[in-house]
Design an enzyme around this catalytic site. Structure first.
Site: not given
Ligand SMILES: Cc1cc2nc3c(=O)[nH]c(=O)nc-3n(C[C@H](O)[C@H](O)[C@H](O)COP(=O)(O)OP(=O)(O)OC[C@H]3O[C@@H](n4cnc5c(N)ncnc54)[C@H](O)[C@@H]3O)c2cc1C
Lengths: 317, 223
Positions: A147, A150-151
């Protein structure tokens, strides 16, 4: 996109019996719920993560008609608001067990609650497929990610690789190119599968590079990812490439564990339906990414949801 | 400065709080006016002020992280911006937000406000409530998140629900980007990343309730 997002609020259902229960609040499930509500049916949607589904995992969506460019989060929020407006109920619970035979289907959740409904819509979507190489598990939270939104921020000014050649790989690669110092896309063929317009955009990005005809055979490092080993599938040549992050976009696996022994699925686990989106179990529907279908997009998931949402009304005539 | 909450969201919250809030909730906010020390304190303050305007039952008390050592000590505030909540009797509900609860985390903050106003009423399975009775030592659950991570709020909510139901558990949200050193110390590179008791245990990902509780309990048993 609002800086403060409220779409994750559940309106805590105390009621346990419904006409329609939808499992999964992605575009498919939300659309089914909107149609079911408009038909006057009492409808509950379960979501184990955040309402909106996988589309919240992407920065920009440019192929959902009506929006030439909208953030994934923004589009998801519109779907959720729309469903709320028509009185769809949400429960932030993960469905763990289902019994689908008979007229009244039963559902058990991770919070130990039990619910019933006459009709079930499986809209559980899909998850990223794993690469299946040594090091992938070991570094799953040490530089391997599925992701980018997200990261991605953990890789500011670092070099990363993206594995894959489809829309998601290239689009998320573009997103990462704004954060990371360098993005290398590793693809096992000599051309991309991604949409042309996305490809053209990617080829123009100065800190983006492509490594063709190549597969990742290992992810390695000490405490965190430090390198990947590569193999050229044409020449057989192997090499080592230093990198801090490995973002993997190599396809999808359906979230059909819950029902794979209860309804017909194909070899890969995608749920089989008829053209009304109904499975071989009466009153059980499947829509969107989890279904065996030829295209897995927001627009097709929504379309599936509409068809199911209308067809299921036959159980309430 | 322009409002952070849209008119729509503001109205939604007014209605929601009207319906759901029972007793008063006191939010303690720790900050510093020094921008170098706390880049995000201003925006957190503004968000909280706007939140307080949506209901009379929400009161914000702002404290200076550097100047009010006693309070900082009392509530063991470690970094700023920090948000914590007290119920109507002034009991610390053992939830912490370090960093702006923005993006998807905003929903978690709102749900906490509602839960605290109902005296810590949260939805957890019977099994979990049973297990929590075995907790007899302090457990600190730090959930590292990013505001754009859709899987994260559930992990934060779970940690904080456990905190509200056990006097030994503290449930914290830590915005990973705002506290890079702490994130680095725990090697955070995928979120949600849950650190238990300063590294005695850890796991990554949003797990269903049972599995989450199991991870937490395993630290208790292992130690
Ligand atoms: C990085 C990325 C970029 C993309 N970009 C685009 C794009 O630009 N345009 C486009 O059209 N499509 C795009 N897609 C594809 C699109 O997101 C999906 O096709 C679409 O979201 C499928 O919708 P769905 O409703 O079938 O499932 P999903 O969106 O996957 O939603 C399923 C939901 O069900 C929940 N769930 C699963 N199991 C349970 C359970 N047991 N209990 C409770 N809840 C459960 C999940 O948490 C999830 O939220 C992208 C996908 C990714 C990953």
């Amino acid at each position: 996109m609002p800086m403060f997002n409220l779409s994750g609020l559940s309106n805590e259902p105390k009621e346990k019996n419904y006409d329609v229960i939808v499992v999964g609040a992605g575009p498919g499930g939300l659309t089914a719920s909107i149609y079911a509500r408009r038909a006057g049916l009492k409808t509950l949607v379960f979501e184990r993560a955040t309402e909106g589904g996988q589309i919240t995992l992407t920065n920009m969506v440019e192929d959902y008609p009506g929006f030439s460019s909208i953030s994934g989060e923004g589009l998801a929020e519109k779907f959720v608001d729309h469903a709320r407006e028509f009185g769809v109920k949400f429960a932030n619970e993960e469905v763990m067990e289902m019994s689908l035979d008979g007229d009244l289907k039963k559902i058990k959740t991770d919070m130990g609650n039990e619910y019933t409904a006459k009709v079930i819509v499986m809209a559980t979507g899909s998850n990223p497929r794993k690469l299946g190489v040594p090091g992938e598990e070991e570094f799953a939270n040490r530089g391997v990610s599925y992701c980018a939104v997200c990261d991605g921020s953990f890789f500011k000014d670092k070099e990363v690789v993206v594995v894959g050649g489809g829309d998601s790989a290239v689009e998320e690669g573009i997103y990462l190119s704004k954060i990371a110092s360098k993005v290398r896309i590793i693809h096992r063929r000599d051309k991309l599968r991604a949409q042309k317009i996305v490809q053209e955009r990617a080829f123009k990005i100065p800190n983006m590079e492509f490594i063709w005809d190549t597969v990742v055979t290992e992810i390695g490092g000490k405490d965190a990812v430090e390198y990947v080993t590569l193999k050229n599938v044409k020449s057989g040549e192997t090499s080592k490439l230093e990198t801090s992050g490995v973002f993997i976009y190599v396809g999808l696996v359906p979230n059909s564990e819950l029902v794979k022994d209860l309804v017909d699925v194909d070899q890969s686990g995608f749920i089989l339906t008829d053209e009304h989106m109904e499975t071989n179990a009466k009153g059980v529907y499947a829509v969107g990414d989890v279904r065996k279908t030829v295209l897995r997009q927001v627009v097709t998931a929504a379309a599936d949801g509409a068809i199911a949402g209308v067809d299921l009304t036959k159980y309430f005539d | 400065m322009a409002a952070l909450l849209s008119e729509e969201d503001r109205k939604y919250l007014v209605d929601l709080f009207n319906k759901e809030l029972e007793s008063e909730v006191k939010i303690l906010f720790f900050k510093s006016d020094n921008k170098d020390e706390c880049q995000y304190c201003d925006i957190t303050q503004q968000m909280l002020d706007e939140l307080a305007e949506t209901s009379e039952k929400i009161n914000i008390e702002t404290h200076d992280f550097n100047g009010e050592g006693e309070l900082v000590e009392k509530y063991k505030v470690e970094m700023i911006p920090a948000i914590l909540m007290l119920d109507k009797d002034g009991n610390d509900m053992r939830i912490r937000f370090y960093g702006v609860p923005s993006g998807y985390e905003f929903s978690t903050l709102i749900e906490d406000v509602i839960a605290v106003s109902k005296g810590g009423e949260v939805d957890l399975s019977e099994k979990t409530l049973e297990m929590l009775k075995e907790v007899d030592r302090p457990l600190k659950l730090q959930v590292f998140v990013t505001p754009t991570c859709p899987y994260c709020p559930r992990a934060v909510a779970m940690a904080q629900k456990l905190a509200m139901k056990s006097p030994y558990i503290q449930g914290e949200m830590v915005e990973a980007n705002e506290f890079p050193e702490l994130s680095m110390r725990y090697n955070v590179s995928s979120v949600p990343h849950i650190i238990i008791n300063e590294g005695a245990g850890e796991f990554v990902g949003a797990l269903p309730e049972d599995a989450f509780v199991e991870q937490v309990m395993s630290v208790l048993k292992g130690a």
